[in-house]
Design a protein around this motif. Structure first.
Motif, PDB file in Angstrom:
ATOM      1  N   PRO A 241      70.407  78.160  45.448  1.00  9.04           N
ATOM      2  CA  PRO A 241      69.757  77.456  46.550  1.00  9.04           C
ATOM      3  C   PRO A 241      68.762  78.366  47.257  1.00  9.04           C
ATOM      4  O   PRO A 241      68.940  79.592  47.298  1.00  9.04           O
ATOM      5  N   ALA A 242      67.727  77.781  47.839  1.00  9.42           N
ATOM      6  CA  ALA A 242      66.676  78.564  48.482  1.00  9.42           C
ATOM      7  C   ALA A 242      67.243  79.482  49.557  1.00  9.42           C
ATOM      8  O   ALA A 242      66.807  80.640  49.695  1.00  9.42           O
ATOM      9  N   ALA A 243      68.219  78.997  50.328  1.00  8.95           N
ATOM     10  CA  ALA A 243      68.794  79.827  51.382  1.00  8.95           C
ATOM     11  C   ALA A 243      69.488  81.048  50.799  1.00  8.95           C
ATOM     12  O   ALA A 243      69.406  82.151  51.360  1.00  8.95           O
ATOM     13  N   THR A 244      70.180  80.873  49.672  1.00  9.12           N
ATOM     14  CA  THR A 244      70.861  82.005  49.039  1.00  9.12           C
ATOM     15  C   THR A 244      69.855  82.998  48.482  1.00  9.12           C
ATOM     16  O   THR A 244      70.036  84.219  48.596  1.00  9.12           O
ATOM     17  N   ARG A 245      68.784  82.505  47.889  1.00  4.39           N
ATOM     18  CA  ARG A 245      67.756  83.416  47.372  1.00  4.39           C
ATOM     19  C   ARG A 245      67.147  84.238  48.514  1.00  4.39           C
ATOM     20  O   ARG A 245      66.942  85.449  48.381  1.00  4.39           O
ATOM     21  N   GLY A 246      66.852  83.588  49.631  1.00  2.38           N
ATOM     22  CA  GLY A 246      66.270  84.302  50.761  1.00  2.38           C
ATOM     23  C   GLY A 246      67.228  85.348  51.313  1.00  2.38           C
ATOM     24  O   GLY A 246      66.830  86.491  51.607  1.00  2.38           O
ATOM     25  N   TRP A 247      68.495  84.984  51.439  1.00  3.16           N
ATOM     26  CA  TRP A 247      69.504  85.937  51.904  1.00  3.16           C
ATOM     27  C   TRP A 247      69.625  87.115  50.936  1.00  3.16           C
ATOM     28  O   TRP A 247      69.683  88.284  51.354  1.00  3.16           O
ATOM     29  N   LEU A 248      69.644  86.826  49.624  1.00  4.67           N
ATOM     30  CA  LEU A 248      69.812  87.878  48.630  1.00  4.67           C
ATOM     31  C   LEU A 248      68.618  88.829  48.632  1.00  4.67           C
ATOM     32  O   LEU A 248      68.778  90.047  48.458  1.00  4.67           O
ATOM     33  N   ARG A 249      67.413  88.303  48.847  1.00  3.63           N
ATOM     34  CA  ARG A 249      66.239  89.178  48.906  1.00  3.63           C
ATOM     35  C   ARG A 249      66.368  90.187  50.064  1.00  3.63           C
ATOM     36  O   ARG A 249      65.977  91.343  49.934  1.00  3.63           O
ATOM     37  N   ARG A 250      66.946  89.760  51.173  1.00  8.34           N
ATOM     38  CA  ARG A 250      67.128  90.666  52.301  1.00  8.34           C
ATOM     39  C   ARG A 250      68.176  91.741  51.974  1.00  8.34           C
ATOM     40  O   ARG A 250      68.032  92.908  52.367  1.00  8.34           O
ATOM     41  N   VAL A 251      69.204  91.364  51.238  1.00  9.48           N
ATOM     42  CA  VAL A 251      70.212  92.344  50.817  1.00  9.48           C
ATOM     43  C   VAL A 251      69.589  93.352  49.853  1.00  9.48           C
ATOM     44  O   VAL A 251      69.845  94.558  49.945  1.00  9.48           O
TER      45      VAL A 251
ATOM     46  N   LEU B 241      63.447  88.681  37.711  1.00  9.66           N
ATOM     47  CA  LEU B 241      64.372  88.380  38.791  1.00  9.66           C
ATOM     48  C   LEU B 241      64.147  86.988  39.366  1.00  9.66           C
ATOM     49  O   LEU B 241      65.106  86.272  39.683  1.00  9.66           O
ATOM     50  N   ARG B 242      62.891  86.573  39.468  1.00 13.29           N
ATOM     51  CA  ARG B 242      62.615  85.225  39.977  1.00 13.29           C
ATOM     52  C   ARG B 242      63.281  84.175  39.097  1.00 13.29           C
ATOM     53  O   ARG B 242      63.864  83.210  39.598  1.00 13.29           O
ATOM     54  N   GLN B 243      63.204  84.378  37.782  1.00 10.86           N
ATOM     55  CA  GLN B 243      63.822  83.444  36.847  1.00 10.86           C
ATOM     56  C   GLN B 243      65.341  83.556  36.891  1.00 10.86           C
ATOM     57  O   GLN B 243      66.050  82.539  36.833  1.00 10.86           O
ATOM     58  N   ALA B 244      65.844  84.769  37.010  1.00 15.59           N
ATOM     59  CA  ALA B 244      67.292  84.976  37.014  1.00 15.59           C
ATOM     60  C   ALA B 244      67.953  84.298  38.205  1.00 15.59           C
ATOM     61  O   ALA B 244      69.062  83.764  38.100  1.00 15.59           O
ATOM     62  N   LEU B 245      67.276  84.307  39.340  1.00 19.33           N
ATOM     63  CA  LEU B 245      67.866  83.767  40.567  1.00 19.33           C
ATOM     64  C   LEU B 245      67.423  82.332  40.865  1.00 19.33           C
ATOM     65  O   LEU B 245      67.854  81.747  41.856  1.00 19.33           O
ATOM     66  N   ALA B 246      66.586  81.766  39.989  1.00 24.26           N
ATOM     67  CA  ALA B 246      66.005  80.437  40.244  1.00 24.26           C
ATOM     68  C   ALA B 246      67.045  79.349  40.500  1.00 24.26           C
ATOM     69  O   ALA B 246      66.816  78.476  41.347  1.00 24.26           O
ATOM     70  N   PRO B 247      68.209  79.337  39.817  1.00 25.25           N
ATOM     71  CA  PRO B 247      69.151  78.230  40.069  1.00 25.25           C
ATOM     72  C   PRO B 247      69.825  78.275  41.432  1.00 25.25           C
ATOM     73  O   PRO B 247      70.432  77.290  41.842  1.00 25.25           O
TER      74      PRO B 247
ATOM     75  N   PHE C  19      87.012  91.001  30.322  1.00 30.92           N
ATOM     76  CA  PHE C  19      86.489  90.604  29.019  1.00 30.92           C
ATOM     77  C   PHE C  19      85.033  91.029  28.890  1.00 30.92           C
ATOM     78  O   PHE C  19      84.317  91.152  29.888  1.00 30.92           O
ATOM     79  N   THR C  20      84.596  91.221  27.671  1.00 29.71           N
ATOM     80  CA  THR C  20      83.238  91.732  27.456  1.00 29.71           C
ATOM     81  C   THR C  20      82.189  90.827  28.080  1.00 29.71           C
ATOM     82  O   THR C  20      81.193  91.308  28.622  1.00 29.71           O
ATOM     83  N   ILE C  21      82.395  89.521  28.043  1.00 34.25           N
ATOM     84  CA  ILE C  21      81.377  88.604  28.561  1.00 34.25           C
ATOM     85  C   ILE C  21      81.267  88.691  30.079  1.00 34.25           C
ATOM     86  O   ILE C  21      80.306  88.190  30.655  1.00 34.25           O
ATOM     87  N   ASN C  22      82.253  89.338  30.727  1.00 28.17           N
ATOM     88  CA  ASN C  22      82.226  89.500  32.178  1.00 28.17           C
ATOM     89  C   ASN C  22      81.766  90.893  32.597  1.00 28.17           C
ATOM     90  O   ASN C  22      81.877  91.251  33.777  1.00 28.17           O
ATOM     91  N   THR C  23      81.263  91.675  31.636  1.00 27.75           N
ATOM     92  CA  THR C  23      80.775  93.019  31.974  1.00 27.75           C
ATOM     93  C   THR C  23      79.278  93.050  32.249  1.00 27.75           C
ATOM     94  O   THR C  23      78.764  94.057  32.740  1.00 27.75           O
ATOM     95  N   LEU C  24      78.561  92.005  31.917  1.00 28.77           N
ATOM     96  CA  LEU C  24      77.100  92.018  31.997  1.00 28.77           C
ATOM     97  C   LEU C  24      76.636  92.217  33.443  1.00 28.77           C
ATOM     98  O   LEU C  24      77.151  91.582  34.371  1.00 28.77           O
ATOM     99  N   ALA C  25      75.651  93.121  33.609  1.00 24.78           N
ATOM    100  CA  ALA C  25      75.179  93.480  34.947  1.00 24.78           C
ATOM    101  C   ALA C  25      73.676  93.271  35.035  1.00 24.78           C
ATOM    102  O   ALA C  25      72.918  93.753  34.189  1.00 24.78           O
ATOM    103  N   LEU C  26      73.247  92.553  36.069  1.00 27.30           N
ATOM    104  CA  LEU C  26      71.832  92.293  36.328  1.00 27.30           C
ATOM    105  C   LEU C  26      71.367  93.202  37.458  1.00 27.30           C
ATOM    106  O   LEU C  26      71.868  93.108  38.589  1.00 27.30           O
ATOM    107  N   ARG C  27      70.431  94.106  37.170  1.00 28.00           N
ATOM    108  CA  ARG C  27      69.898  95.005  38.204  1.00 28.00           C
ATOM    109  C   ARG C  27      69.026  94.200  39.164  1.00 28.00           C
ATOM    110  O   ARG C  27      68.192  93.382  38.752  1.00 28.00           O
ATOM    111  N   LEU C  28      69.224  94.428  40.456  1.00 25.26           N
ATOM    112  CA  LEU C  28      68.527  93.642  41.467  1.00 25.26           C
ATOM    113  C   LEU C  28      67.439  94.417  42.200  1.00 25.26           C
ATOM    114  O   LEU C  28      66.504  93.800  42.728  1.00 25.26           O
ATOM    115  N   ASP C  29      67.535  95.736  42.278  1.00 24.31           N
ATOM    116  CA  ASP C  29      66.646  96.505  43.141  1.00 24.31           C
ATOM    117  C   ASP C  29      65.652  97.335  42.333  1.00 24.31           C
ATOM    118  O   ASP C  29      65.881  97.643  41.164  1.00 24.31           O
TER     119      ASP C  29
END
Length: 433
Positions: free
Chosen positions: A17-27, A9-15, A136-146
């Motif tokens: 911005p830091a503020a978005t990563r911090g917000w997403l971790r709280r979600v 997950l750290r690598q997946a979310l690395a690109p 489209f198939t390329i838009n079905t990919l899902a990254l589990r976050l929790d």
């Protein structure tokens, strides 16, 4: 449901911005606390695997996204716009550097379409069915976050293989008939990513072109607007022409290499144009100005343009068609004509002329000629005994025309011409009596 890739997950979310990563971790923590499976689905996952920048954050929950959205919005701020019929909410985040403006919160759901082009009816469903409803198939990919499964990329429909192969593929044979706007999206993604349409997808696209007739003009406008905001927009529009999509939208709507060259010259207007318009409105006007007036009007009506943009488009077609005649007019007549034109039409005409007398005249009009006015005002005409009426406008126009055409150089010369015009007006009045 297959798990083909694990991306820490750290690598997946690395690109992000830091503020978005911090917000997403709280979600994510809120989802874990509520016991709600949470995924990033679609654009961000696709672009992350392609190593392309993206802030396209679609958060999908196996559960009630609206209830979850209200909970996290109360805790983290912002504003929530709810769409109960679809089980979705748009979260407008608090204004903060590094945060996206909007995030979609989506309940995993299945959809049914009553007829082509209709909006779907929906009900909650497992994630795998939510993936299947996508375009489209390329838009079905899902990254589990929790939870312990965080970082798993879930690929139930072959999206990873098509991503590696550089292919745009619909998920089933009714995809385009369920939502014909996917026809435009297929060619937009193809142009953006440099991917090819898969053979059966091409066949189904062509077979479903007549279904576009059932789609509202507003929805088609939105899809074309998104294309006009893309860096590769000329190539995308040429693909729409090649696949006969434009003719299916409106019979006279066309786009070719010449029109592409005109659109490619578009730049943000410089301040002297005093033009307030969106990039898409400018794009539409540059494009439609190169159509026949009847075709431009029909397409503008089909796409439900605003009255101001429709007026600008039709004016721009006239400015294009009459370029040679207008370039030869005296400066005063040229200025008078341009005074009646919407500024968006003028700028479009300027952009579409790469060089030459007409282009130079349009620029001089905006920078110089439109500001030329005689010293004389209506109050002075009244003091000189002229009765208010059409003569006011005629005399002031003639004075301005004389300045524009270089016949006047000084205020004293203007006063002499004014005296002459007033004498003529007086003589005309005496003859009428």
């Amino acid at each position: 449901m297959g798990v083909d890739v694990y991306l820490p997950l750290r690598q997946a979310l690395a690109p992000l911005p830091a503020a978005t990563r911090g917000w997403l971790r709280r979600v994510i923590r809120a989802a874990e606390h509520a016991g709600v499976p949470l995924y990033l689905v679609g654009g961000y996952v696709r672009d992350r695997l392609l190593e392309r920048p993206s802030l396209d954050l679609d958060l999908v929950l196996e559960g009630d996204a609206i209830a979850f959205g209200r909970r996290v919005q109360r805790a983290l701020g912002g504003a929530l716009t709810v769409h109960k019929a679809f089980g979705t909410a748009v979260w407008q985040l608090p204004a903060q550097r590094g945060l996206p403006v909007f995030v979609d919160l989506i309940s995993a759901r299945r959809e049914q379409y009553a007829h082509p082009g209709a909006l779907p009816t929906v009900e909650f469903a497992p994630l795998v069915e939510d993936q299947f409803r996508r375009d489209f198939t390329i838009n079905t990919l899902a990254l589990r976050l929790d939870g312990p499964h965080a970082g798993q990329i879930l690929d139930a429909w072959g999206g990873l293989a098509d991503l590696r192969a550089g292919v745009i593929r619909v998920l089933h044979e009714h995809s385009f008939s369920d939502d014909p706007t996917r026809i435009l999206r297929a060619l937009r993604f193809s142009g953006r990513l440099g991917f090819a349409l898969e053979r059966q997808t091409r066949r189904q696209l062509r077979a479903n072109l007549p279904q576009l007739e059932a789609v509202s003009g507003e929805r088609i406008y939105k899809e074309l607007e998104l294309i006009l905001l893309e860096p590769q927009r000329e190539a995308m529009l040429l693909a729409l022409q090649r696949y006969k999509v434009l003719a299916a939208i409106s019979p006279g709507l066309r786009f070719d290499a010449r029109r592409a060259a005109g659109l490619a010259r578009s730049r943000p207007p410089e301040p002297e144009w005093e033009l307030s318009t969106t990039p898409a409105q400018l794009g539409f006007t540059l494009w439609f100005a190169q159509l026949r007036p009847a075709a431009a009007m029909a397409a503008a009506t089909r796409l439900r343009f605003s009255s101001s943009v429709t007026e600008a488009v039709l004016a721009a077609t006239r400015l294009q068609a009459q370029a040679a005649r207008l370039a030869a007019l005296p400066v005063s007549a040229f200025t008078q004509y341009m005074d009646s034109m919407p500024r968006l039409a003028l700028y479009s005409a300027y952009v579409l002329q790469p060089r030459g007398r007409y282009r130079n005249r349009l620029l001089r009009y905006v920078k110089e000629w439109r500001h030329v006015q005689p010293y004389t005002r209506g109050a002075e005409l009244l003091r000189r005994g002229l009765t208010p009426g059409p003569a006011y406008k005629s005399i002031l126009y003639q004075l301005r025309a004389a300045w524009l055409d270089g016949k006047l150089k000084t205020q004293a010369q203007e006063q002499a011409l004014l005296a002459q015009l007033l004498a003529q007006q007086s003589g005309a009045g005496d003859e009428q009596h």
